[in-house]
Design a protein around this motif. Sequence first.
Motif, PDB file in Angstrom:
ATOM      1  N   PHE A  29      32.667  32.154  85.510  1.00  0.00           N
ATOM      2  CA  PHE A  29      33.215  30.906  86.044  1.00  0.00           C
ATOM      3  C   PHE A  29      32.565  29.669  85.414  1.00  0.00           C
ATOM      4  CE2 PHE A  29      32.991  27.526  89.301  1.00  0.00           C
ATOM      5  CZ  PHE A  29      34.350  27.260  89.410  1.00  0.00           C
ATOM      6  N   ALA A  30      31.257  29.728  85.167  1.00  0.00           N
ATOM      7  CA  ALA A  30      30.521  28.514  84.818  1.00  0.00           C
ATOM      8  C   ALA A  30      29.936  28.483  83.404  1.00  0.00           C
ATOM      9  CB  ALA A  30      29.388  28.304  85.819  1.00  0.00           C
ATOM     10  N   PHE A  31      30.020  29.573  82.671  1.00  0.00           N
ATOM     11  CA  PHE A  31      29.395  29.612  81.352  1.00  0.00           C
ATOM     12  C   PHE A  31      30.445  29.851  80.274  1.00  0.00           C
ATOM     13  CE2 PHE A  31      25.989  30.546  84.220  1.00  0.00           C
ATOM     14  CZ  PHE A  31      24.857  30.025  83.625  1.00  0.00           C
ATOM     15  N   VAL A  32      30.155  29.374  79.080  1.00  0.00           N
ATOM     16  CA  VAL A  32      31.017  29.657  77.936  1.00  0.00           C
ATOM     17  C   VAL A  32      30.638  31.025  77.381  1.00  0.00           C
ATOM     18  CG1 VAL A  32      31.293  27.215  77.373  1.00  0.00           C
ATOM     19  CG2 VAL A  32      29.472  28.537  76.281  1.00  0.00           C
ATOM     20  N   ALA A  33      31.427  31.540  76.469  1.00  0.00           N
ATOM     21  CA  ALA A  33      31.113  32.817  75.830  1.00  0.00           C
ATOM     22  C   ALA A  33      29.882  32.658  74.940  1.00  0.00           C
ATOM     23  CB  ALA A  33      32.300  33.288  75.011  1.00  0.00           C
ATOM     24  N   PHE A  34      29.144  33.745  74.775  1.00  0.00           N
ATOM     25  CA  PHE A  34      27.924  33.692  73.968  1.00  0.00           C
ATOM     26  C   PHE A  34      28.224  33.257  72.538  1.00  0.00           C
ATOM     27  CE2 PHE A  34      24.489  35.610  71.436  1.00  0.00           C
ATOM     28  CZ  PHE A  34      23.395  35.068  72.084  1.00  0.00           C
ATOM     29  N   GLY A  35      29.331  33.702  71.992  1.00  0.00           N
ATOM     30  CA  GLY A  35      29.703  33.326  70.629  1.00  0.00           C
ATOM     31  C   GLY A  35      30.030  31.860  70.469  1.00  0.00           C
ATOM     32  N   ASP A  36      30.377  31.199  71.585  1.00  0.00           N
ATOM     33  CA  ASP A  36      30.704  29.778  71.530  1.00  0.00           C
ATOM     34  C   ASP A  36      29.482  28.875  71.644  1.00  0.00           C
ATOM     35  OD1 ASP A  36      33.339  30.478  71.297  1.00  0.00           O
ATOM     36  OD2 ASP A  36      33.782  30.197  73.435  1.00  0.00           O
ATOM     37  N   LEU A  37      28.316  29.456  71.891  1.00  0.00           N
ATOM     38  CA  LEU A  37      27.087  28.654  71.996  1.00  0.00           C
ATOM     39  C   LEU A  37      26.647  28.177  70.627  1.00  0.00           C
ATOM     40  CD1 LEU A  37      24.977  30.790  74.493  1.00  0.00           C
ATOM     41  CD2 LEU A  37      26.084  28.612  74.954  1.00  0.00           C
ATOM     42  N   ALA A  38      26.022  27.018  70.607  1.00  0.00           N
ATOM     43  CA  ALA A  38      25.426  26.524  69.369  1.00  0.00           C
ATOM     44  C   ALA A  38      24.245  27.418  68.990  1.00  0.00           C
ATOM     45  CB  ALA A  38      24.956  25.086  69.554  1.00  0.00           C
TER      46      ALA A  38
END
Length: 80
Positions: A29-38
Amino acid sequence: MKVREHFAWLDWLRFLASLLVVSVHCRGFAFVAFGDLAAEQRTVPVAIWFAATRLGTEAVLMFFVLSGFLVGGRVLDRAR
């Protein structure tokens, strides 16, 4: 009627499984996908968080199996 011994560690395992299920729902619900992290945000603690919260299905299964054992065992004892 024989009273069975209470195993507190089973209650703790069930609690940890339910906490993991809640964490999985929060991540979705609150986090982006790990691959989308900088790249600078992909730290070891963040990787551990994402790895642990991939176990949602297993945590649900463990919760229900433990609940069935804890509740069903007492029902079987009373039925006997």
